[in-house]
Design an enzyme around this catalytic site. Structure first.
Site, PDB file in Angstrom:
ATOM      1  N   LEU A  55      -2.031  -8.593  10.235  1.00  0.00           N
ATOM      2  CA  LEU A  55      -2.378  -6.942  10.396  1.00  0.00           C
ATOM      3  C   LEU A  55      -1.663  -6.190  10.659  1.00  0.00           C
ATOM      4  O   LEU A  55      -1.951  -5.019  11.586  1.00  0.00           O
ATOM      5  CB  LEU A  55      -3.519  -7.361  11.946  1.00  0.00           C
ATOM      6  CG  LEU A  55      -4.999  -8.465  11.993  1.00  0.00           C
ATOM      7  CD1 LEU A  55      -5.139  -8.640  14.057  1.00  0.00           C
ATOM      8  CD2 LEU A  55      -5.810  -8.473  11.407  1.00  0.00           C
ATOM      9  N   SER A  91      -2.219  -7.008 -10.582  1.00  0.00           N
ATOM     10  CA  SER A  91      -2.729  -5.363 -10.262  1.00  0.00           C
ATOM     11  C   SER A  91      -2.153  -5.055 -12.379  1.00  0.00           C
ATOM     12  O   SER A  91      -1.385  -5.203 -12.726  1.00  0.00           O
ATOM     13  CB  SER A  91      -1.246  -4.349  -9.876  1.00  0.00           C
ATOM     14  OG  SER A  91      -2.165  -3.535  -9.478  1.00  0.00           O
ATOM     15  N   TYR A 150       6.566  -2.221  -6.609  1.00  0.00           N
ATOM     16  CA  TYR A 150       5.691  -2.245  -6.587  1.00  0.00           C
ATOM     17  C   TYR A 150       5.074  -3.716  -7.360  1.00  0.00           C
ATOM     18  O   TYR A 150       4.536  -4.823  -7.476  1.00  0.00           O
ATOM     19  CB  TYR A 150       4.370  -1.634  -6.000  1.00  0.00           C
ATOM     20  CG  TYR A 150       2.717  -2.102  -5.901  1.00  0.00           C
ATOM     21  CD1 TYR A 150       2.100  -3.671  -4.854  1.00  0.00           C
ATOM     22  CD2 TYR A 150       1.685  -1.643  -6.986  1.00  0.00           C
ATOM     23  CE1 TYR A 150       1.367  -3.929  -4.856  1.00  0.00           C
ATOM     24  CE2 TYR A 150       0.354  -2.396  -6.893  1.00  0.00           C
ATOM     25  CZ  TYR A 150       0.391  -3.340  -5.777  1.00  0.00           C
ATOM     26  OH  TYR A 150      -1.028  -3.739  -5.811  1.00  0.00           O
ATOM     27  N   LYS A 181       4.678  -7.468  -8.310  1.00  0.00           N
ATOM     28  CA  LYS A 181       3.221  -8.309  -8.719  1.00  0.00           C
ATOM     29  C   LYS A 181       3.368  -9.250 -10.251  1.00  0.00           C
ATOM     30  O   LYS A 181       3.338 -10.585 -10.501  1.00  0.00           O
ATOM     31  CB  LYS A 181       1.939  -7.629  -9.045  1.00  0.00           C
ATOM     32  CG  LYS A 181       1.385  -6.527  -7.962  1.00  0.00           C
ATOM     33  CD  LYS A 181       1.243  -7.521  -7.011  1.00  0.00           C
ATOM     34  CE  LYS A 181      -0.155  -7.156  -5.503  1.00  0.00           C
ATOM     35  NZ  LYS A 181      -0.521  -8.081  -4.580  1.00  0.00           N
TER      36      LYS A 181
HETATM   37  N1  LIG Z   1      -7.040  -2.007  -3.440  1.00  0.00           N
HETATM   38  C1  LIG Z   1      -6.728  -1.213  -5.054  1.00  0.00           C
HETATM   39  O1  LIG Z   1      -7.235  -0.365  -5.815  1.00  0.00           O
HETATM   40  C2  LIG Z   1      -5.981  -2.868  -5.861  1.00  0.00           C
HETATM   41  C3  LIG Z   1      -5.249  -2.666  -7.185  1.00  0.00           C
HETATM   42  C4  LIG Z   1      -5.121  -3.641  -7.429  1.00  0.00           C
HETATM   43  C5  LIG Z   1      -4.390  -4.973  -6.504  1.00  0.00           C
HETATM   44  N2  LIG Z   1      -4.274  -5.180  -5.253  1.00  0.00           N
HETATM   45  C6  LIG Z   1      -3.359  -5.802  -4.297  1.00  0.00           C
HETATM   46  O2  LIG Z   1      -5.058  -6.418  -4.193  1.00  0.00           O
HETATM   47  C7  LIG Z   1      -4.373  -6.551  -2.609  1.00  0.00           C
HETATM   48  C8  LIG Z   1      -5.685  -6.319  -1.343  1.00  0.00           C
HETATM   49  O3  LIG Z   1      -4.843  -4.972  -1.903  1.00  0.00           O
HETATM   50  P1  LIG Z   1      -5.632  -4.184  -0.124  1.00  0.00           P
HETATM   51  O4  LIG Z   1      -6.390  -2.829  -1.180  1.00  0.00           O
HETATM   52  O5  LIG Z   1      -7.052  -5.125   0.548  1.00  0.00           O
HETATM   53  O6  LIG Z   1      -4.527  -4.033   0.599  1.00  0.00           O
HETATM   54  P2  LIG Z   1      -4.810  -3.825   1.917  1.00  0.00           P
HETATM   55  O7  LIG Z   1      -3.368  -3.387   2.843  1.00  0.00           O
HETATM   56  O8  LIG Z   1      -6.144  -3.509   3.050  1.00  0.00           O
HETATM   57  O9  LIG Z   1      -4.754  -5.773   1.898  1.00  0.00           O
HETATM   58  C9  LIG Z   1      -3.796  -6.694   2.711  1.00  0.00           C
HETATM   59  C10 LIG Z   1      -3.190  -7.046   3.615  1.00  0.00           C
HETATM   60  O10 LIG Z   1      -2.755  -7.936   3.489  1.00  0.00           O
HETATM   61  C11 LIG Z   1      -2.215  -8.013   5.146  1.00  0.00           C
HETATM   62  N3  LIG Z   1      -0.607  -8.926   4.911  1.00  0.00           N
HETATM   63  C12 LIG Z   1       0.413  -7.607   4.236  1.00  0.00           C
HETATM   64  N4  LIG Z   1       1.427  -8.356   4.592  1.00  0.00           N
HETATM   65  C13 LIG Z   1       0.652  -9.626   4.215  1.00  0.00           C
HETATM   66  C14 LIG Z   1       1.790 -10.525   5.351  1.00  0.00           C
HETATM   67  N5  LIG Z   1       3.222 -11.135   5.664  1.00  0.00           N
HETATM   68  N6  LIG Z   1       1.067 -12.265   6.156  1.00  0.00           N
HETATM   69  C15 LIG Z   1       0.296 -12.148   6.064  1.00  0.00           C
HETATM   70  N7  LIG Z   1      -0.781 -10.726   5.972  1.00  0.00           N
HETATM   71  C16 LIG Z   1      -0.136  -9.666   5.049  1.00  0.00           C
HETATM   72  C17 LIG Z   1      -2.203  -6.874   5.857  1.00  0.00           C
HETATM   73  O11 LIG Z   1      -2.442  -6.543   6.922  1.00  0.00           O
HETATM   74  C18 LIG Z   1      -3.672  -6.536   5.285  1.00  0.00           C
HETATM   75  O12 LIG Z   1      -4.579  -7.197   5.819  1.00  0.00           O
HETATM   76  C19 LIG Z   1      -3.188  -6.726  -3.199  1.00  0.00           C
HETATM   77  O13 LIG Z   1      -2.345  -7.868  -3.045  1.00  0.00           O
HETATM   78  C20 LIG Z   1      -2.758  -5.295  -3.645  1.00  0.00           C
HETATM   79  O14 LIG Z   1      -1.788  -5.494  -3.893  1.00  0.00           O
HETATM   80  C21 LIG Z   1      -5.515  -3.921  -4.634  1.00  0.00           C
END
Ligand SMILES: NC(=O)c1ccc[n+]([C@@H]2O[C@H](COP(=O)([O-])OP(=O)(O)OC[C@H]3O[C@@H](n4cnc5c(N)ncnc54)[C@H](O)[C@@H]3O)[C@@H](O)[C@H]2O)c1
Length: 325
Positions: free
Chosen positions: A35, A119, A143, A147
């Site tokens: 969280l 990503s 970042y 990845k």
């Molecule tokens: N949003 C985008 O457009 C996008 C694009 C490419 C890749 N991604 C990847 O997709 C994934 C999700 O992205 P999102 O936009 O939903 O991000 P987000 O920040 O909404 O969700 C990430 C979640 O991971 C949890 N978290 C982080 N570190 C943690 C840890 N050490 N232990 C447990 N929980 C942990 C956070 O509390 C959060 O709920 C990420 O890996 C992100 O790099 C997202």
């Protein structure tokens, strides 16, 4: 009964939708999220929720002993490009080092299938567009570097532990479902920021860069509906093979085009002001989307710009303060 799936980051924006889809398809789901960036309210009530870090062996071992998950969908990460430039070590520690602990304990606990949220940031400034999965990996910020590195860690994991791994390289996730939407602090993504202006929560859209070598001078991105992204995870889980695929539509929209479409969808004025480029933003990121179709049978079905904007706008209006309502 299907085997349980461990979803890390399942309280986040994309993870919450992945969890909901897995439950709909009959998978028992265990969410592990600390969280730090997510919302407890975003986790579907039918999922088992464990609050804890992916780097915590004790939590992981207890969870895996209890729930005997056979598959891991790993979304947990820090995902803000600007923050990663300011604090690269924090990103390495969470996205790579803690991720290694997760993989090691998962393997020991019997997990043989991994789906990873990679990503388009792994490509950096692409030499050619649309970007195929075989394009050189040359991330331009910490970042994207984390990845790329974790994809390598997973390749070793597949070789050594015999796991099958699917790397899903998402382009720009956007849109919402009735239950789940985007609620990040700070919000760095274009669409929620455009809608914040439309709803009067911010005076004007700040366009970061108007002198890019693109048709209208603003940055071009490939937007994919979060529902389509979530569906790809289910397909990736069920594909039972190792692969790396882009999740994109093959079509890009500029910042100005998104703002114009948002004016149509919301019927609101969206004033915009020009600002300098944000460091590390490539001019154009558009996916070659064919491999996901061939390997996973995946095609985006909800990713027209109109559907993305309309769904995000509906969620934004129903949740003006995000999950804080
Ligand atoms: N949003 C985008 O457009 C996008 C694009 C490419 C890749 N991604 C990847 O997709 C994934 C999700 O992205 P999102 O936009 O939903 O991000 P987000 O920040 O909404 O969700 C990430 C979640 O991971 C949890 N978290 C982080 N570190 C943690 C840890 N050490 N232990 C447990 N929980 C942990 C956070 O509390 C959060 O709920 C990420 O890996 C992100 O790099 C997202």
């Amino acid at each position: 009964m299907k085997d349980s799936v461990l979803v890390t980051g399942g309280a986040g924006y994309i993870g919450s939708v992945v969890v909901a889809q897995l439950l709909t398809r009959g998978y028992p789901v265990v969410v592990l999220d600390d969280l730090s960036r997510g919302h407890r309210e975003a986790v579907a009530p039918d999922a088992t929720f464990v609050q804890g870090s992916i780097g915590d062996r004790t939590v992981l071992d207890a969870l895996l002993r209890r729930h005997r998950c056979k598959a891991l969908v790993h979304l947990a990460a820090f995902a803000l490009v600007g923050e990663s430039v300011a604090e690269p070590e924090k990103y390495r520690a969470n996205n790579v080092t803690a991720g290694r602990v997760l993989l090691e304990r998962a393997a020991a606990g019997g997990v043989r299938r991994v789906v990873f949220s990679s990503s388009c940031a792994v490509y950096g400034h692409p030499r050619a567009t649309p970007i195929s999965e075989d394009a050189p990996l040359a991330p331009i910020n910490p970042y994207g570097e984390t990845k790329r590195e974790f994809e390598r860690v997973l390749a070793d994991h597949a070789r050594v532990d015999g796991a099958t791994v699917v790397n899903l390289r998402y382009f720009n996730a956007a849109g919402a479902t009735a239950q789940h939407g985007e609620d990040h602090v700070p919000e760095t993504h274009l669409i929620p920021n455009v809608l914040r202006v439309a709803s009067g929560g911010h005076p004007a859209l700040e366009i970061q860069g108007t002198d890019y070598p693109t048709p209208d001078g603003t940055a071009v991105r490939d937007y994919v509906h979060v529902l389509d992204i979530a569906e790809a995870h289910v397909r990736a889980l069920e594909a039972e093979r190792t692969a790396t695929v882009n999740l994109g539509t093959g079509v890009g929209y500029s910042v100005l085009a998104v703002a114009e479409a948002a004016r149509r969808v919301t019927g609101r004025a969206i004033p915009a002001v020009a600002r300098p480029r944000r460091p590390g933003d490539p001019p154009e990121l558009v996916a070659a989307a064919g491999r996901a179709a061939t390997i996973l049978g995946w095609r985006p079905r909800h990713s027209s710009l109109e559907e993305i904007l309309a769904s995000a706008w509906a969620w934004h209006q129903a949740h003006p303060h995000g999950y804080g309502n």
